[in-house]
Scaffold this motif. Structure first.
Motif, PDB file in Angstrom:
ATOM      1  N   ALA A  92       0.833  -1.211   0.000  1.00  0.00           N
ATOM      2  CA  ALA A  92       0.000   0.000   0.000  1.00  0.00           C
ATOM      3  C   ALA A  92       0.864   1.256   0.000  1.00  0.00           C
ATOM      4  CB  ALA A  92      -0.924  -0.013   1.218  1.00  0.00           C
ATOM      5  N   LEU A  93       1.958   1.221   0.756  1.00  0.00           N
ATOM      6  CA  LEU A  93       2.845   2.394   0.808  1.00  0.00           C
ATOM      7  C   LEU A  93       3.503   2.637  -0.548  1.00  0.00           C
ATOM      8  CD1 LEU A  93       3.952   4.553   2.757  1.00  0.00           C
ATOM      9  CD2 LEU A  93       5.875   3.011   3.224  1.00  0.00           C
ATOM     10  N   LEU A  94       4.000   1.575  -1.184  1.00  0.00           N
ATOM     11  CA  LEU A  94       4.640   1.727  -2.490  1.00  0.00           C
ATOM     12  C   LEU A  94       3.658   2.253  -3.531  1.00  0.00           C
ATOM     13  CD1 LEU A  94       6.844  -1.513  -2.686  1.00  0.00           C
ATOM     14  CD2 LEU A  94       7.640   0.835  -2.434  1.00  0.00           C
ATOM     15  N   GLY A 125       0.749   3.872  -2.955  1.00  0.00           N
ATOM     16  CA  GLY A 125       0.298   5.217  -2.599  1.00  0.00           C
ATOM     17  C   GLY A 125       1.340   6.275  -2.904  1.00  0.00           C
ATOM     18  N   VAL A 126       2.593   6.014  -2.494  1.00  0.00           N
ATOM     19  CA  VAL A 126       3.669   6.978  -2.759  1.00  0.00           C
ATOM     20  C   VAL A 126       3.904   7.104  -4.258  1.00  0.00           C
ATOM     21  CG1 VAL A 126       6.135   7.418  -2.471  1.00  0.00           C
ATOM     22  CG2 VAL A 126       4.773   6.672  -0.521  1.00  0.00           C
ATOM     23  N   GLY A 127       3.800   5.990  -4.977  1.00  0.00           N
ATOM     24  CA  GLY A 127       3.963   6.046  -6.426  1.00  0.00           C
ATOM     25  C   GLY A 127       2.921   6.927  -7.082  1.00  0.00           C
ATOM     26  N   ILE A 128       1.667   6.807  -6.638  1.00  0.00           N
ATOM     27  CA  ILE A 128       0.587   7.627  -7.211  1.00  0.00           C
ATOM     28  C   ILE A 128       0.816   9.103  -6.903  1.00  0.00           C
ATOM     29  CG2 ILE A 128      -1.879   8.138  -7.062  1.00  0.00           C
ATOM     30  CD1 ILE A 128      -2.335   5.131  -6.619  1.00  0.00           C
ATOM     31  N   VAL A 129       1.164   9.407  -5.644  1.00  0.00           N
ATOM     32  CA  VAL A 129       1.381  10.807  -5.252  1.00  0.00           C
ATOM     33  C   VAL A 129       2.539  11.415  -6.030  1.00  0.00           C
ATOM     34  CG1 VAL A 129       2.109  12.304  -3.354  1.00  0.00           C
ATOM     35  CG2 VAL A 129       0.361  10.569  -2.972  1.00  0.00           C
ATOM     36  N   THR A 130       3.661  10.707  -6.088  1.00  0.00           N
ATOM     37  CA  THR A 130       4.832  11.265  -6.769  1.00  0.00           C
ATOM     38  C   THR A 130       4.616  11.372  -8.273  1.00  0.00           C
ATOM     39  OG1 THR A 130       5.826   9.049  -6.842  1.00  0.00           O
ATOM     40  CG2 THR A 130       6.465  10.491  -5.015  1.00  0.00           C
ATOM     41  N   LEU A 131       3.878  10.416  -8.846  1.00  0.00           N
ATOM     42  CA  LEU A 131       3.599  10.489 -10.284  1.00  0.00           C
ATOM     43  C   LEU A 131       2.705  11.680 -10.601  1.00  0.00           C
ATOM     44  CD1 LEU A 131       3.895   9.221 -13.080  1.00  0.00           C
ATOM     45  CD2 LEU A 131       1.882   7.813 -12.573  1.00  0.00           C
ATOM     46  N   ALA A 132       1.655  11.861  -9.796  1.00  0.00           N
ATOM     47  CA  ALA A 132       0.731  12.972 -10.049  1.00  0.00           C
ATOM     48  C   ALA A 132       1.420  14.317  -9.846  1.00  0.00           C
ATOM     49  CB  ALA A 132      -0.477  12.845  -9.130  1.00  0.00           C
ATOM     50  N   VAL A 133       2.110  14.465  -8.727  1.00  0.00           N
ATOM     51  CA  VAL A 133       2.749  15.742  -8.423  1.00  0.00           C
ATOM     52  C   VAL A 133       3.959  15.980  -9.331  1.00  0.00           C
ATOM     53  CG1 VAL A 133       3.921  17.095  -6.654  1.00  0.00           C
ATOM     54  CG2 VAL A 133       1.942  15.709  -6.048  1.00  0.00           C
ATOM     55  N   GLY A 134       4.828  14.966  -9.452  1.00  0.00           N
ATOM     56  CA  GLY A 134       6.051  15.133 -10.231  1.00  0.00           C
ATOM     57  C   GLY A 134       5.785  15.350 -11.714  1.00  0.00           C
ATOM     58  N   VAL A 162       1.974   8.010   3.335  1.00  0.00           N
ATOM     59  CA  VAL A 162       1.963   8.237   1.882  1.00  0.00           C
ATOM     60  C   VAL A 162       2.164   9.719   1.582  1.00  0.00           C
ATOM     61  CG1 VAL A 162       0.474   8.228  -0.165  1.00  0.00           C
ATOM     62  CG2 VAL A 162       0.593   6.204   1.314  1.00  0.00           C
ATOM     63  N   PHE A 163       1.467  10.577   2.332  1.00  0.00           N
ATOM     64  CA  PHE A 163       1.606  12.017   2.115  1.00  0.00           C
ATOM     65  C   PHE A 163       3.022  12.494   2.415  1.00  0.00           C
ATOM     66  CE2 PHE A 163       1.813  16.059   4.460  1.00  0.00           C
ATOM     67  CZ  PHE A 163       1.571  16.940   3.415  1.00  0.00           C
ATOM     68  N   VAL A 164       3.544  12.135   3.580  1.00  0.00           N
ATOM     69  CA  VAL A 164       4.847  12.653   4.017  1.00  0.00           C
ATOM     70  C   VAL A 164       5.961  12.176   3.091  1.00  0.00           C
ATOM     71  CG1 VAL A 164       6.578  12.520   5.841  1.00  0.00           C
ATOM     72  CG2 VAL A 164       4.194  12.950   6.426  1.00  0.00           C
ATOM     73  N   ILE A 165       5.980  10.875   2.801  1.00  0.00           N
ATOM     74  CA  ILE A 165       7.048  10.343   1.951  1.00  0.00           C
ATOM     75  C   ILE A 165       6.889  10.831   0.513  1.00  0.00           C
ATOM     76  CG2 ILE A 165       8.067   8.223   1.037  1.00  0.00           C
ATOM     77  CD1 ILE A 165       7.338   6.850   3.657  1.00  0.00           C
ATOM     78  N   GLY A 166       5.642  10.872   0.039  1.00  0.00           N
ATOM     79  CA  GLY A 166       5.405  11.297  -1.333  1.00  0.00           C
ATOM     80  C   GLY A 166       5.772  12.746  -1.584  1.00  0.00           C
ATOM     81  N   ILE A 167       5.518  13.603  -0.591  1.00  0.00           N
ATOM     82  CA  ILE A 167       5.717  15.040  -0.816  1.00  0.00           C
ATOM     83  C   ILE A 167       7.195  15.425  -0.827  1.00  0.00           C
ATOM     84  CG2 ILE A 167       5.733  15.928   1.546  1.00  0.00           C
ATOM     85  CD1 ILE A 167       3.734  17.279  -1.461  1.00  0.00           C
ATOM     86  N   THR A 177      11.532   4.510  -0.936  1.00  0.00           N
ATOM     87  CA  THR A 177      10.437   4.172  -0.012  1.00  0.00           C
ATOM     88  C   THR A 177      10.711   2.858   0.678  1.00  0.00           C
ATOM     89  OG1 THR A 177       8.877   5.333  -1.459  1.00  0.00           O
ATOM     90  CG2 THR A 177       7.947   3.810   0.156  1.00  0.00           C
ATOM     91  N   LEU A 178      11.200   1.877  -0.072  1.00  0.00           N
ATOM     92  CA  LEU A 178      11.498   0.575   0.508  1.00  0.00           C
ATOM     93  C   LEU A 178      12.674   0.674   1.480  1.00  0.00           C
ATOM     94  CD1 LEU A 178      10.336  -2.286   0.172  1.00  0.00           C
ATOM     95  CD2 LEU A 178      12.158  -2.750  -1.466  1.00  0.00           C
ATOM     96  N   ASN A 179      13.621   1.563   1.201  1.00  0.00           N
ATOM     97  CA  ASN A 179      14.782   1.735   2.080  1.00  0.00           C
ATOM     98  C   ASN A 179      14.425   2.450   3.377  1.00  0.00           C
ATOM     99  OD1 ASN A 179      17.764   1.923   2.658  1.00  0.00           O
ATOM    100  ND2 ASN A 179      17.295   4.101   2.508  1.00  0.00           N
ATOM    101  N   ASP A 180      13.369   3.247   3.353  1.00  0.00           N
ATOM    102  CA  ASP A 180      13.034   4.082   4.513  1.00  0.00           C
ATOM    103  C   ASP A 180      12.714   3.236   5.742  1.00  0.00           C
ATOM    104  OD1 ASP A 180      11.950   6.703   5.778  1.00  0.00           O
ATOM    105  OD2 ASP A 180      10.318   5.250   6.000  1.00  0.00           O
ATOM    106  N   ILE A 181      13.234   3.676   6.867  1.00  0.00           N
ATOM    107  CA  ILE A 181      12.863   3.052   8.141  1.00  0.00           C
ATOM    108  C   ILE A 181      12.437   4.098   9.158  1.00  0.00           C
ATOM    109  CG2 ILE A 181      15.223   3.021   9.053  1.00  0.00           C
ATOM    110  CD1 ILE A 181      14.511   0.386  10.453  1.00  0.00           C
ATOM    111  N   GLY A 182      13.103   5.272   9.134  1.00  0.00           N
ATOM    112  CA  GLY A 182      12.800   6.296  10.124  1.00  0.00           C
ATOM    113  C   GLY A 182      11.373   6.780  10.037  1.00  0.00           C
ATOM    114  N   ALA A 183      10.915   7.170   8.844  1.00  0.00           N
ATOM    115  CA  ALA A 183       9.554   7.689   8.684  1.00  0.00           C
ATOM    116  C   ALA A 183       8.528   6.595   8.909  1.00  0.00           C
ATOM    117  CB  ALA A 183       9.390   8.302   7.293  1.00  0.00           C
ATOM    118  N   SER A 184       8.740   5.416   8.319  1.00  0.00           N
ATOM    119  CA  SER A 184       7.758   4.328   8.440  1.00  0.00           C
ATOM    120  C   SER A 184       7.569   3.908   9.890  1.00  0.00           C
ATOM    121  CB  SER A 184       8.202   3.134   7.588  1.00  0.00           C
ATOM    122  OG  SER A 184       8.321   3.496   6.238  1.00  0.00           O
TER     123      SER A 184
END
Length: 546
Positions: free
Chosen positions: A57-59, A61-70, A144-149, A208-215
């Motif tokens: 879900a995180l991958l 969600g973040v993919g959708i946010v970054t694709l739309a915004v980026g 999703v919001f924090v990592i995506g933004i 996103t997969l590497n992240d540990i601090g935020a997750s």
């Protein structure tokens, strides 16, 4: 043709570099062979279902946010002229200076029940109960919001590199066929940008997969967090290694998807009329809407975290020399500087070996050297543990054989393990920069120098290195800043009682007092801004006449 001593040395170092990068994966595979039936019963029943759901879900969600915004912002600044566009060219990539874990700590502090946003709204509305609708960021949508933004610039930069080279031929053909701007974007520009979007999304997914601090801080039990807790909390190296192999399989799938997205992805412009499509002016309300659409991601991903860190640093008087942040900064700079130098040297040798003697072995060395970035930091740390301890045990046995006192944990205690982790993870950066730099140096230069009797090392020193200076400089600043921000591997491999800026911030956040580490966070962000600006200095290309 016989090899000179210099060429042979370069090839041997390149092969040693290949083994260095491959060692963590081999180590994890060997660790995973140890059976852990009882642990897997627990993992299957209580850990894996949630970890797989949250990771997927995180991958997505973040993919959708970054694709739309980026992709959206890249299209706006590439295809249109509007008020403030020049400013947006510099602001939009800046969230890359904010590590995901810093963004998570900042936004949780802002939106917690007694945080700044709640207090401000309660004061303004005089109705504390009216702000109960504010969302909780300790949730999957919050993650999703924090990592995506903060990760959308990966998609933005790759998409913009394609959008700003739109051929006027395609745009004119679409217009003749009656397509409006939206149809042209959807049916022409977006499909042509597919290879660039695939690269950007692959980088976002790996980060996103590497992240540990935020997750971990936001309560999302991803596979990375599960590896971390299985290793440290349950004390099972074998179980963590088995989970790590599963993660590496996901990394392989992500890379395969990226390659699939780039298949047959070349776009050829007309050699007779290589005109670029002009930007369309947006005036009035449309212009200000475009400006606002670009400004909001830059504000949320960069300005809000930066201003918060500035406010907390000044409010708490953390600029004083009494704080331990300067000691942690010294540790960080020392580790990052050593790792940067080592990575630059190894990357140069690997590419030079391929340049001097192209073969299957040297081509393999380059390919393997560029795979380290795909290793999540937690997995990399786990894979390095066994080789590093093996070396430390070897030092102890050698000392005993020589009747000397045991040196203890040399590799771990000196920080060498952290440096090795940095080199493996970020070696792809110097190899990529240097390889691109060599592509702009004609092979004729090498042939001419060889015909004049100059040794290969002289050709490298006198001709190639001066021409490679921009690539080397770019690699240095990118690797150095990546090392400053790296958290998972540093957290697991650093010497006892040694903190870097990243691990210091993590410790503050774990104790619920992240604001005390605001200055450390601010130093990381300040160090990252320069490289991001440097990477975007060639942001614009000339367009055709409107």
């Amino acid at each position: 043709m016989t090899l000179s001593r210099t060429e042979l040395t370069a090839i041997l170092i390149a092969l040693a570099t290949t083994l260095l990068v491959a060692a963590p994966v081999i180590s994890i595979a060997l660790l995973a062979l140890q059976p852990e039936p009882e642990l897997w019963q627990h993992l299957i029943a209580y850990v894996l279902p949630q970890a797989l759901r949250d990771t997927a879900a995180l991958l997505i969600g973040v993919g959708i946010v970054t694709l739309a915004v980026g992709a959206g912002t890249a299209w706006l600044v590439s295809a249109h002229d509007f008020p403030g566009r020049a400013l947006m060219l510099w602001l939009l990539p800046l969230p890359l200076a904010i590590p995901t874990y810093l963004a998570a700590y900042v936004y949780v502090d802002l939106f917690e029940p007694l945080g700044l946003v709640h207090r401000a709204l309660a004061t303004a509305m005089s109705l504390p109960g009216a702000i109960a609708w504010l969302p909780s960021l300790r949730s999957l949508p919050g993650a999703v919001f924090v990592i995506g933004i903060v990760l959308y610039p990966y998609v933005y930069l790759s998409a913009r590199a394609m959008f700003q080279h739109r051929s006027a031929d395609f745009a004119e053909a679409a217009k003749i066929l009656g397509a409006d701007r939206w149809t042209t974007f959807r049916r022409v520009s977006l499909p042509m940008a597919r290879p660039a979007l695939a690269v950007g999304l692959a980088l976002v997914s790996l980060e996103t997969l590497n992240d540990i601090g935020a997750s971990e801080y936001l309560g999302i039990r991803t596979l990375t967090v599960s590896v971390f807790t299985t290793w440290l909390n349950r004390g099972s190296l074998a179980g963590a290694a088995q989970l790590s192999l599963f993660m590496l399989a996901i990394v392989g799938v992500l890379i395969a998807i990226e390659r699939f997205g780039r298949r047959e992805g070349s776009v050829e412009f007309s050699s007779e009329n290589p005109r670029l499509a002009p930007r369309t002016p947006l005036t009035g309300a449309y212009g200000w809407l475009a400006f606002t659409a670009c400004l909001i991601p830059a504000l949320l991903g960069f300005a809000v975290p930066l201003l918060y860190l500035l406010r907390e640093s000044l409010r708490r008087g953390l600029l004083s020399m009494e704080t331990t942040v300067w000691r942690d900064a010294g540790h960080t700079i020392a580790l990052a500087a050593i790792a940067t130098g080592a990575a630059l040297l190894l990357g140069l040798v690997v590419i030079v070996a391929q340049r001097w003697r192209g073969s299957r072995l040297t081509n393999l060395s380059v390919a393997v050297a560029q795979t380290g970035y795909a290793l999540p930091g937690t997995v990399l740390a786990l894979g390095l543990l066994t080789p590093v301890l093996f070396i430390d045990n070897g030092f102890s046995k050698l000392a005993g054989w020589l009747s000397l006192a045991s040196p203890g944990l040399v590799m771990v205690g000196s920080g060498a393990a952290v440096v090795i982790a940095y080199v493996i993870r970020f070696l792809a950066v110097p190899t990529g920069f240097i390889k691109a730099g060599f592509e702009h140096i004609p092979v004729d230069y090498d042939d001419s120098a060889r015909a004049a009797g100059a040794p290969a090392i002289t050709t490298l020193r006198v001709i190639q290195l001066p021409l490679l200076r921009p690539a080397l400089f770019g690699a240095v600043i990118v690797v150095f800043v990546d090392c400053l921000k790296e958290l998972p591997a540093t957290l697991l491999l650093r010497p006892l009682n040694v903190e870097t800026l990243a691990t210091s911030i993590y410790q503050y956040a774990s104790r619920g007092s992240f604001e005390e580490g605001a200055l450390a966070a601010l130093l990381i962000v300040a160090a990252s801004i320069g490289p991001v600006v440097w990477l975007t200095r060639f942001a614009d290309v000339p367009q055709g006449p409107v």
